[in-house]
Motif scaffolding. Structure first.
Motif, PDB file in Angstrom:
ATOM      1  N   LEU A 157       0.812  -1.218   0.000  1.00 50.45           N
ATOM      2  CA  LEU A 157       0.000   0.000   0.000  1.00 50.45           C
ATOM      3  C   LEU A 157       0.845   1.269   0.000  1.00 50.45           C
ATOM      4  CD1 LEU A 157      -2.671   1.520   0.130  1.00 50.45           C
ATOM      5  CD2 LEU A 157      -2.712   1.106   2.604  1.00 50.45           C
ATOM      6  N   PRO A 158       1.837   1.424   0.875  1.00 50.06           N
ATOM      7  CA  PRO A 158       2.658   2.640   0.800  1.00 50.06           C
ATOM      8  C   PRO A 158       3.348   2.811  -0.547  1.00 50.06           C
ATOM      9  CG  PRO A 158       3.012   1.521   2.891  1.00 50.06           C
ATOM     10  CD  PRO A 158       2.202   0.596   2.039  1.00 50.06           C
ATOM     11  N   ILE A 159       3.827   1.709  -1.132  1.00 51.25           N
ATOM     12  CA  ILE A 159       4.501   1.819  -2.419  1.00 51.25           C
ATOM     13  C   ILE A 159       3.517   2.211  -3.517  1.00 51.25           C
ATOM     14  CG2 ILE A 159       5.771   0.559  -4.207  1.00 51.25           C
ATOM     15  CD1 ILE A 159       7.446   1.299  -1.769  1.00 51.25           C
ATOM     16  N   ALA A 160       2.306   1.663  -3.481  1.00 52.70           N
ATOM     17  CA  ALA A 160       1.297   2.055  -4.468  1.00 52.70           C
ATOM     18  C   ALA A 160       0.995   3.543  -4.379  1.00 52.70           C
ATOM     19  CB  ALA A 160       0.019   1.243  -4.260  1.00 52.70           C
ATOM     20  N   LEU A 161       0.869   4.066  -3.149  1.00 52.65           N
ATOM     21  CA  LEU A 161       0.642   5.502  -2.987  1.00 52.65           C
ATOM     22  C   LEU A 161       1.853   6.304  -3.446  1.00 52.65           C
ATOM     23  CD1 LEU A 161      -1.144   5.312   0.468  1.00 52.65           C
ATOM     24  CD2 LEU A 161      -2.161   6.217  -1.634  1.00 52.65           C
ATOM     25  N   GLY A 162       3.047   5.782  -3.161  1.00 54.02           N
ATOM     26  CA  GLY A 162       4.252   6.452  -3.636  1.00 54.02           C
ATOM     27  C   GLY A 162       4.302   6.529  -5.144  1.00 54.02           C
ATOM     28  N   MET A 163       3.944   5.439  -5.816  1.00 57.96           N
ATOM     29  CA  MET A 163       3.936   5.449  -7.278  1.00 57.96           C
ATOM     30  C   MET A 163       2.862   6.372  -7.828  1.00 57.96           C
ATOM     31  SD  MET A 163       6.402   3.781  -8.518  1.00 57.96           S
ATOM     32  CE  MET A 163       7.623   2.534  -8.062  1.00 57.96           C
ATOM     33  N   LEU A 164       1.739   6.487  -7.108  1.00 56.63           N
ATOM     34  CA  LEU A 164       0.709   7.440  -7.517  1.00 56.63           C
ATOM     35  C   LEU A 164       1.255   8.859  -7.483  1.00 56.63           C
ATOM     36  CD1 LEU A 164      -2.419   7.351  -8.215  1.00 56.63           C
ATOM     37  CD2 LEU A 164      -2.758   8.152  -5.873  1.00 56.63           C
ATOM     38  N   VAL A 165       2.040   9.172  -6.459  1.00 52.56           N
ATOM     39  CA  VAL A 165       2.649  10.496  -6.340  1.00 52.56           C
ATOM     40  C   VAL A 165       3.694  10.699  -7.426  1.00 52.56           C
ATOM     41  CG1 VAL A 165       4.134  11.931  -4.886  1.00 52.56           C
ATOM     42  CG2 VAL A 165       2.185  10.725  -3.873  1.00 52.56           C
ATOM     43  N   VAL A 166       4.585   9.736  -7.617  1.00 59.19           N
ATOM     44  CA  VAL A 166       5.641   9.853  -8.636  1.00 59.19           C
ATOM     45  C   VAL A 166       5.032  10.095 -10.013  1.00 59.19           C
ATOM     46  CG1 VAL A 166       7.443   8.565  -9.867  1.00 59.19           C
ATOM     47  CG2 VAL A 166       7.332   8.478  -7.368  1.00 59.19           C
ATOM     48  N   SER A 167       3.950   9.404 -10.297  1.00 58.07           N
ATOM     49  CA  SER A 167       3.321   9.494 -11.622  1.00 58.07           C
ATOM     50  C   SER A 167       2.453  10.725 -11.803  1.00 58.07           C
ATOM     51  CB  SER A 167       2.461   8.252 -11.860  1.00 58.07           C
ATOM     52  OG  SER A 167       1.323   8.275 -11.017  1.00 58.07           O
ATOM     53  N   GLY A 168       2.177  11.450 -10.723  1.00 54.64           N
ATOM     54  CA  GLY A 168       1.240  12.564 -10.817  1.00 54.64           C
ATOM     55  C   GLY A 168      -0.177  12.115 -11.097  1.00 54.64           C
ATOM     56  N   GLY A 169      -0.474  10.845 -10.831  1.00 57.00           N
ATOM     57  CA  GLY A 169      -1.822  10.324 -11.059  1.00 57.00           C
ATOM     58  C   GLY A 169      -2.023   9.701 -12.416  1.00 57.00           C
ATOM     59  N   ASP A 170      -0.977   9.621 -13.243  1.00 57.80           N
ATOM     60  CA  ASP A 170      -1.101   9.030 -14.570  1.00 57.80           C
ATOM     61  C   ASP A 170      -1.132   7.507 -14.458  1.00 57.80           C
ATOM     62  OD1 ASP A 170      -0.753   9.297 -17.647  1.00 57.80           O
ATOM     63  OD2 ASP A 170       0.788   7.848 -17.049  1.00 57.80           O
ATOM     64  N   TYR A 171      -2.163   6.880 -15.021  1.00 58.52           N
ATOM     65  CA  TYR A 171      -2.351   5.444 -14.857  1.00 58.52           C
ATOM     66  C   TYR A 171      -1.162   4.637 -15.366  1.00 58.52           C
ATOM     67  CZ  TYR A 171      -4.154   0.739 -15.083  1.00 58.52           C
ATOM     68  OH  TYR A 171      -4.286  -0.616 -14.906  1.00 58.52           O
ATOM     69  N   ARG A 172      -0.774   4.844 -16.598  1.00 51.22           N
ATOM     70  CA  ARG A 172       0.285   4.043 -17.201  1.00 51.22           C
ATOM     71  C   ARG A 172       1.577   4.143 -16.393  1.00 51.22           C
ATOM     72  NH1 ARG A 172       1.153   2.097 -22.605  1.00 51.22           N
ATOM     73  NH2 ARG A 172      -0.802   3.113 -23.234  1.00 51.22           N
ATOM     74  N   HIS A 173       1.937   5.346 -16.015  1.00 53.57           N
ATOM     75  CA  HIS A 173       3.176   5.576 -15.273  1.00 53.57           C
ATOM     76  C   HIS A 173       3.103   4.926 -13.889  1.00 53.57           C
ATOM     77  CE1 HIS A 173       6.439   8.808 -14.146  1.00 53.57           C
ATOM     78  NE2 HIS A 173       6.835   7.570 -13.901  1.00 53.57           N
ATOM     79  N   ALA A 174       1.984   5.093 -13.207  1.00 55.82           N
ATOM     80  CA  ALA A 174       1.841   4.530 -11.856  1.00 55.82           C
ATOM     81  C   ALA A 174       1.907   3.013 -11.882  1.00 55.82           C
ATOM     82  CB  ALA A 174       0.531   4.997 -11.232  1.00 55.82           C
ATOM     83  N   VAL A 175       1.237   2.388 -12.835  1.00 60.59           N
ATOM     84  CA  VAL A 175       1.201   0.930 -12.900  1.00 60.59           C
ATOM     85  C   VAL A 175       2.541   0.364 -13.334  1.00 60.59           C
ATOM     86  CG1 VAL A 175       0.213  -1.007 -14.190  1.00 60.59           C
ATOM     87  CG2 VAL A 175      -1.284   0.707 -13.154  1.00 60.59           C
ATOM     88  N   LEU A 176       3.170   0.955 -14.322  1.00 60.43           N
ATOM     89  CA  LEU A 176       4.468   0.434 -14.764  1.00 60.43           C
ATOM     90  C   LEU A 176       5.524   0.614 -13.675  1.00 60.43           C
ATOM     91  CD1 LEU A 176       4.594   1.497 -18.521  1.00 60.43           C
ATOM     92  CD2 LEU A 176       4.151  -0.771 -17.552  1.00 60.43           C
ATOM     93  N   GLY A 177       5.456   1.704 -12.938  1.00 62.10           N
ATOM     94  CA  GLY A 177       6.370   1.863 -11.809  1.00 62.10           C
ATOM     95  C   GLY A 177       6.161   0.775 -10.778  1.00 62.10           C
ATOM     96  N   SER A 178       4.900   0.462 -10.516  1.00 61.83           N
ATOM     97  CA  SER A 178       4.578  -0.587  -9.549  1.00 61.83           C
ATOM     98  C   SER A 178       5.056  -1.950 -10.037  1.00 61.83           C
ATOM     99  CB  SER A 178       3.065  -0.619  -9.317  1.00 61.83           C
ATOM    100  OG  SER A 178       2.593   0.618  -8.828  1.00 61.83           O
ATOM    101  N   VAL A 179       4.865  -2.227 -11.309  1.00 56.26           N
ATOM    102  CA  VAL A 179       5.273  -3.512 -11.879  1.00 56.26           C
ATOM    103  C   VAL A 179       6.784  -3.684 -11.782  1.00 56.26           C
ATOM    104  CG1 VAL A 179       5.456  -4.816 -14.033  1.00 56.26           C
ATOM    105  CG2 VAL A 179       3.288  -3.721 -13.413  1.00 56.26           C
ATOM    106  N   ASN A 180       7.519  -2.668 -12.141  1.00 59.61           N
ATOM    107  CA  ASN A 180       8.975  -2.773 -12.167  1.00 59.61           C
ATOM    108  C   ASN A 180       9.603  -2.706 -10.782  1.00 59.61           C
ATOM    109  OD1 ASN A 180      10.052  -2.844 -15.123  1.00 59.61           O
ATOM    110  ND2 ASN A 180       8.349  -1.396 -15.159  1.00 59.61           N
ATOM    111  N   TYR A 181       8.812  -2.368  -9.766  1.00 64.49           N
ATOM    112  CA  TYR A 181       9.292  -2.426  -8.386  1.00 64.49           C
ATOM    113  C   TYR A 181       9.540  -3.863  -7.961  1.00 64.49           C
ATOM    114  CZ  TYR A 181       9.248  -1.688  -3.302  1.00 64.49           C
ATOM    115  OH  TYR A 181       9.567  -1.666  -1.957  1.00 64.49           O
ATOM    116  N   GLY A 182       8.799  -4.792  -8.545  1.00 61.45           N
ATOM    117  CA  GLY A 182       8.956  -6.194  -8.188  1.00 61.45           C
ATOM    118  C   GLY A 182       8.321  -6.516  -6.852  1.00 61.45           C
ATOM    119  N   ARG A 183       8.877  -7.557  -6.176  1.00 66.11           N
ATOM    120  CA  ARG A 183       8.380  -8.002  -4.878  1.00 66.11           C
ATOM    121  C   ARG A 183       6.871  -8.288  -4.984  1.00 66.11           C
ATOM    122  NH1 ARG A 183      12.071  -7.461  -0.816  1.00 66.11           N
ATOM    123  NH2 ARG A 183      10.470  -7.132   0.779  1.00 66.11           N
TER     124      ARG A 183
END
Length: 406
Positions: free
Chosen positions: A291-317
């Motif tokens: 959950l914290p990482i998902a929120l972090g990726m939402l912030v990094v992406s500025g709310g952009d779906y593609r960016h947030a999801v790909l960041g989450s995917v490439n985080y692994g774990r």
């Protein structure tokens, strides 16, 4: 910290936000599944760089016999446990057509899981969902169907993990624009499934989704809602991760710093596939990582779906769950889910990704009407008891206020 503005313009309506959240979660789940459990370096080495879309199973043609965790290697757009459970919870809302609680899981969700075979992505065959589920979800069935536990206490004793949080996005959608109500309802529901910080994460995830549906919602307003409601290690982890996230606007450079920020709160340890001794044990000091990482990726992406999801995917774990959570939040904010991804996932998983969203939109409207009627009845009763305050000076005109409208 400098707040980031969401990308894109326009105000999507309730139906669009609900569809974006549920379809977005399913697509994120499918994209993250093939690389779940691995590190960013392993993902980059396996795929010749960061993952940029739907990829095949990690072990290719050997996916059914390779270890771990045969036979459920995912890829090619197959969803996982989170999406299957989300759709099952939507079916419960469809039956009850009101707010849910822990008893709803015992009376409706568990019988649904035990009696209705689904085509299960991964093994590619019809089976009862519990045959596919992870240990925490098997525990849910065992405690409620076979152990006859009090639903409000059934989650005690199971793993404190992401199990409940990964499918409670519909709670936030039924309580659209009301994070506090979503948090309370999700905590009640999750009592049947989780305890400790696993249950807390479920409440905060639902609150985040509710906050994301509000008009003019931004990643910042979503994070603020979470920090207002979250408790103990969950709150600390979200705060520390998002503080770091505000310093980045691309996921590649953010992967290491976000992991370092959440590591003190994550009980699983550095090797996701070989959890530490303290992994998933109840604690007020820890948080699930996802959950914290998902929120972090939402912030990094500025709310952009593609960016947030790909960041989450490439985080692994635990990236299948991370991408599902980030996808739900970005979709609820109104960022469009790439149609080519959604179409592939729907076809590969043999699921209608859009019907659950239509059901939730109908239920949300019905529940809102019930809530309004219930509130009005209480207002009348409270006023008859002489408990209503005098509102004549609530917004005095000499202080620039406006009278309260009915």
């Amino acid at each position: 910290m400098t707040p980031k503005q969401p990308k894109g313009t326009g105000q999507p309506d309730l139906d669009e936000r609900i569809s974006g959240a549920l379809v977005g979660a399913a697509v994120g789940d499918a994209l993250g599944g093939p690389v779940e459990g691995y590190s960013p370096d392993q993902i980059t080495e396996r795929h010749g760089g960061p993952v940029h879309g739907i990829v095949g199973p990690w072990h290719g043609d050997a996916r059914h016999t390779a270890r771990p965790p045969a036979p459920y290697h995912r890829g090619d757009g197959h969803v996982g446990d989170g999406t299957l459970l989300t759709h099952a919870l939507v079916r419960v809302y469809d039956r009850v057509r009101d707010h849910l609680d822990a008893y709803a899981l015992a009376e409706h969700l568990v019988p649904d899981l035990m009696a209705n075979p689904n085509w299960i992505p991964g093994p590619e065959g019809a089976a009862l969902p519990p045959h596919r589920h992870s240990l925490a979800e098997k525990w849910l069935v065992a405690r409620l169907a076979h152990g006859h536990a009090d639903p409000r206490e059934a989650g005690v004793g199971t793993l404190a993990d992401r199990g409940a949080a990964m499918y409670l996005a519909p709670v936030g959608l039924v309580n659209a624009a009301d994070p506090r109500a979503a948090y309370a309802e999700a905590l009640d529901i999750a009592a049947a499934h989780q305890s400790s910080y696993g249950r807390e994460a479920a409440g905060v995830l639902a609150a985040a989704v509710a906050a994301a549906t509000a008009p003019d919602a931004t990643p910042d307003s979503v994070v603020t809602a979470c920090l207002t409601l979250a408790k103990d290690g969950t709150r600390e982890a979200i705060e520390k991760v998002c503080e770091v996230a505000y310093g980045y606007d691309d996921f590649v450079s953010a992967l290491g710093p976000l992991r370092a920020a959440v590591e003190p709160y994550d009980s699983s340890g550095p090797d996701h596939r070989s959890p530490s001794l303290g992994a998933d044990r109840p604690s007020r000091l820890h948080s699930i990582e996802e959950l914290p990482i998902a929120l972090g990726m939402l912030v990094v992406s500025g709310g952009d779906y593609r960016h947030a999801v790909l960041g989450s995917v490439n985080y692994g774990r635990g990236c299948g769950s991370i991408a599902a959570m980030a996808g739900a939040l970005a979709g609820a904010l109104g960022s469009p889910v790439p149609q080519e991804w959604a179409k592939t996932v729907a076809e590969a998983s043999r699921l209608d990704l859009w019907q659950p969203a239509r059901t939730v939109a109908q239920v949300a409207r019905e529940v809102f009407a019930l809530d309004r009627a219930r509130h009005h009845a209480r207002e009348l009763a409270f006023t008859a008891l002489g408990g209503a305050p005098d509102m004549s000076d609530a917004f005095p005109s000499d202080r620039g206020g406006a009278p309260c409208s009915a």
